[in-house]
Design a protein around this motif. Structure first.
Motif, mmCIF file in Angstrom:
data_model
loop_
_atom_site.group_PDB
_atom_site.id
_atom_site.type_symbol
_atom_site.label_atom_id
_atom_site.label_comp_id
_atom_site.label_asym_id
_atom_site.label_seq_id
_atom_site.Cartn_x
_atom_site.Cartn_y
_atom_site.Cartn_z
ATOM 1 N N LEU A 78 -46.853 21.138 9.399
ATOM 2 C CA LEU A 78 -48.071 21.231 10.196
ATOM 3 C C LEU A 78 -48.126 20.062 11.167
ATOM 4 C CD1 LEU A 78 -50.440 21.812 7.157
ATOM 5 C CD2 LEU A 78 -49.822 23.547 8.844
ATOM 6 N N GLY A 79 -48.583 20.340 12.382
ATOM 7 C CA GLY A 79 -48.874 19.255 13.308
ATOM 8 C C GLY A 79 -50.233 18.696 12.934
ATOM 9 N N ALA A 80 -50.372 17.364 12.987
ATOM 10 C CA ALA A 80 -51.644 16.758 12.595
ATOM 11 C C ALA A 80 -51.864 15.452 13.330
ATOM 12 C CB ALA A 80 -51.666 16.508 11.088
ATOM 13 N N ARG A 81 -53.130 15.120 13.439
ATOM 14 C CA ARG A 81 -53.535 13.809 13.937
ATOM 15 C C ARG A 81 -54.103 13.043 12.753
ATOM 16 N NH1 ARG A 81 -52.306 12.697 18.885
ATOM 17 N NH2 ARG A 81 -52.394 14.377 20.376
ATOM 18 N N LEU A 82 -53.639 11.811 12.583
ATOM 19 C CA LEU A 82 -54.137 10.946 11.530
ATOM 20 C C LEU A 82 -54.914 9.810 12.173
ATOM 21 C CD1 LEU A 82 -50.933 10.550 9.315
ATOM 22 C CD2 LEU A 82 -52.706 12.288 9.153
ATOM 23 N N SER A 83 -56.042 9.457 11.570
ATOM 24 C CA SER A 83 -56.831 8.354 12.105
ATOM 25 C C SER A 83 -55.974 7.088 12.138
ATOM 26 C CB SER A 83 -58.074 8.128 11.250
ATOM 27 O OG SER A 83 -57.721 7.879 9.906
ATOM 28 N N GLY A 84 -56.076 6.353 13.246
ATOM 29 C CA GLY A 84 -55.345 5.101 13.391
ATOM 30 C C GLY A 84 -53.918 5.263 13.876
ATOM 31 N N VAL A 85 -53.460 6.497 14.045
ATOM 32 C CA VAL A 85 -52.105 6.750 14.535
ATOM 33 C C VAL A 85 -52.252 7.270 15.961
ATOM 34 C CG1 VAL A 85 -49.963 8.047 14.166
ATOM 35 C CG2 VAL A 85 -51.306 7.255 12.205
ATOM 36 N N LEU A 86 -51.965 6.379 16.925
ATOM 37 C CA LEU A 86 -52.266 6.704 18.319
ATOM 38 C C LEU A 86 -51.039 6.911 19.192
ATOM 39 C CD1 LEU A 86 -55.112 4.067 18.736
ATOM 40 C CD2 LEU A 86 -55.327 6.491 18.131
ATOM 41 N N THR A 87 -49.889 6.413 18.750
ATOM 42 C CA THR A 87 -48.689 6.508 19.590
ATOM 43 C C THR A 87 -47.541 7.126 18.801
ATOM 44 O OG1 THR A 87 -47.802 4.346 18.932
ATOM 45 C CG2 THR A 87 -49.358 4.380 20.800
ATOM 46 N N LYS A 88 -46.511 7.530 19.534
ATOM 47 C CA LYS A 88 -45.299 8.046 18.894
ATOM 48 C C LYS A 88 -44.706 6.983 17.979
ATOM 49 C CE LYS A 88 -40.721 10.014 20.006
ATOM 50 N NZ LYS A 88 -40.267 9.825 18.681
ATOM 51 N N GLU A 89 -44.757 5.730 18.389
ATOM 52 C CA GLU A 89 -44.211 4.640 17.581
ATOM 53 C C GLU A 89 -44.987 4.492 16.264
ATOM 54 O OE1 GLU A 89 -42.811 4.594 21.490
ATOM 55 O OE2 GLU A 89 -44.907 4.405 20.910
ATOM 56 N N ASP A 90 -46.327 4.625 16.340
ATOM 57 C CA ASP A 90 -47.146 4.588 15.114
ATOM 58 C C ASP A 90 -46.724 5.719 14.172
ATOM 59 O OD1 ASP A 90 -48.697 2.525 16.208
ATOM 60 O OD2 ASP A 90 -50.367 3.855 16.756
ATOM 61 N N ALA A 91 -46.545 6.912 14.737
ATOM 62 C CA ALA A 91 -46.161 8.077 13.932
ATOM 63 C C ALA A 91 -44.764 7.901 13.353
ATOM 64 C CB ALA A 91 -46.244 9.350 14.779
ATOM 65 N N ASP A 92 -43.821 7.412 14.163
ATOM 66 C CA ASP A 92 -42.456 7.190 13.676
ATOM 67 C C ASP A 92 -42.435 6.174 12.541
ATOM 68 O OD1 ASP A 92 -40.967 9.002 15.184
ATOM 69 O OD2 ASP A 92 -40.704 7.583 16.853
ATOM 70 N N ALA A 93 -43.285 5.169 12.606
ATOM 71 C CA ALA A 93 -43.317 4.130 11.572
ATOM 72 C C ALA A 93 -43.763 4.693 10.218
ATOM 73 C CB ALA A 93 -44.245 2.996 11.992
ATOM 74 N N LEU A 94 -44.434 5.842 10.224
ATOM 75 C CA LEU A 94 -44.912 6.456 8.983
ATOM 76 C C LEU A 94 -43.949 7.498 8.416
ATOM 77 C CD1 LEU A 94 -48.688 6.854 9.900
ATOM 78 C CD2 LEU A 94 -47.695 5.278 8.207
ATOM 79 N N ARG A 95 -42.840 7.734 9.097
ATOM 80 C CA ARG A 95 -41.876 8.746 8.631
ATOM 81 C C ARG A 95 -41.515 8.476 7.171
ATOM 82 N NH1 ARG A 95 -38.208 11.909 11.350
ATOM 83 N NH2 ARG A 95 -38.542 10.679 13.239
ATOM 84 N N GLY A 96 -41.631 9.516 6.335
ATOM 85 C CA GLY A 96 -41.291 9.400 4.925
ATOM 86 C C GLY A 96 -42.439 8.933 4.041
ATOM 87 N N ALA A 97 -43.534 8.488 4.637
ATOM 88 C CA ALA A 97 -44.676 8.037 3.837
ATOM 89 C C ALA A 97 -45.316 9.226 3.122
ATOM 90 C CB ALA A 97 -45.718 7.351 4.727
ATOM 91 N N THR A 98 -45.692 9.018 1.884
ATOM 92 C CA THR A 98 -46.380 10.062 1.125
ATOM 93 C C THR A 98 -47.886 9.869 1.268
ATOM 94 O OG1 THR A 98 -46.147 8.714 -0.874
ATOM 95 C CG2 THR A 98 -44.537 10.479 -0.543
ATOM 96 N N LEU A 99 -48.614 10.971 1.126
ATOM 97 C CA LEU A 99 -50.071 10.961 1.259
ATOM 98 C C LEU A 99 -50.695 11.376 -0.064
ATOM 99 C CD1 LEU A 99 -50.260 12.615 4.777
ATOM 100 C CD2 LEU A 99 -50.587 10.197 4.226
#
Length: 169
Positions: A61-82
């Protein structure tokens, strides 16, 4: 809140696009439910995210997460579990279980002999499979998680009774 009071409901597969959207893999029976449980937490509980689903994408699913504003922010979370607070999840019928509740349970055969301990619950498309670590075995034991093979699950006692097929050593 302790880790045992939370359940893993998804993982971030990486960035989607260039504006901070993430590709989210949901572990929920209904994938879209992941956005309805309120804030989701990182595994260590130090970060929380509100989730707004944007669209279905390949593999999730495509999603927006609070506090994640850039591609770099999103890339830094790769592999993180929720993770979500267990109390936010629906109660299950007596014959259904959250995978996290099965991991770590001791497994015994019908005669009471120990088989091993549940290391993980896998699903490769044909149903859930218990991955059991058995001391002294060279490989883990994989048992179909069906009523025929696993007739008893006692979460409170911390044990499972299994009747492995005869071709399983």
């Amino acid at each position: 809140m302790s880790q045992s009071d939370r359940v893993c409901v998804g993982a971030i597969a990486g960035a989607f696009g260039v504006q901070g959207e993430v590709r989210l893999k949901s572990f929920c029976t209904e994938p879209e439910d992941i956005a309805s449980y309120g804030p989701l937490y990182s595994e260590d509980g130090k970060r929380s995210f509100t989730v707004r689903l944007t669209r279905p994408v390949t593999g999730g699913l495509g999603a927006r997460l609070s506090g994640v504003l850039t591609k770099e922010d999103a890339d830094a979370l790769r592999g993180a579990t929720l993770w979500v607070d267990r109390e936010k999840l629906p109660s299950l019928p007596d014959d259904e279980f959250y995978h996290t509740d099965l991991i770590g349970l001791e497994v015994f055969d019908a005669g009471g002999a120990p088989i091993g301990r549940v290391r993980a619950v896998q699903n490769f498309g044909a149903g859930d499979i218990l991955e059991i670590f058995a001391p002294g075995r060279r490989t883990t034991l994989m048992l179909p998680f069906t009523r025929a093979v696993v007739p008893t699950v006692d979460i409170k006692a911390g044990r499972i009774i299994a009747d492995p097929p005869e071709d399983v050593e």
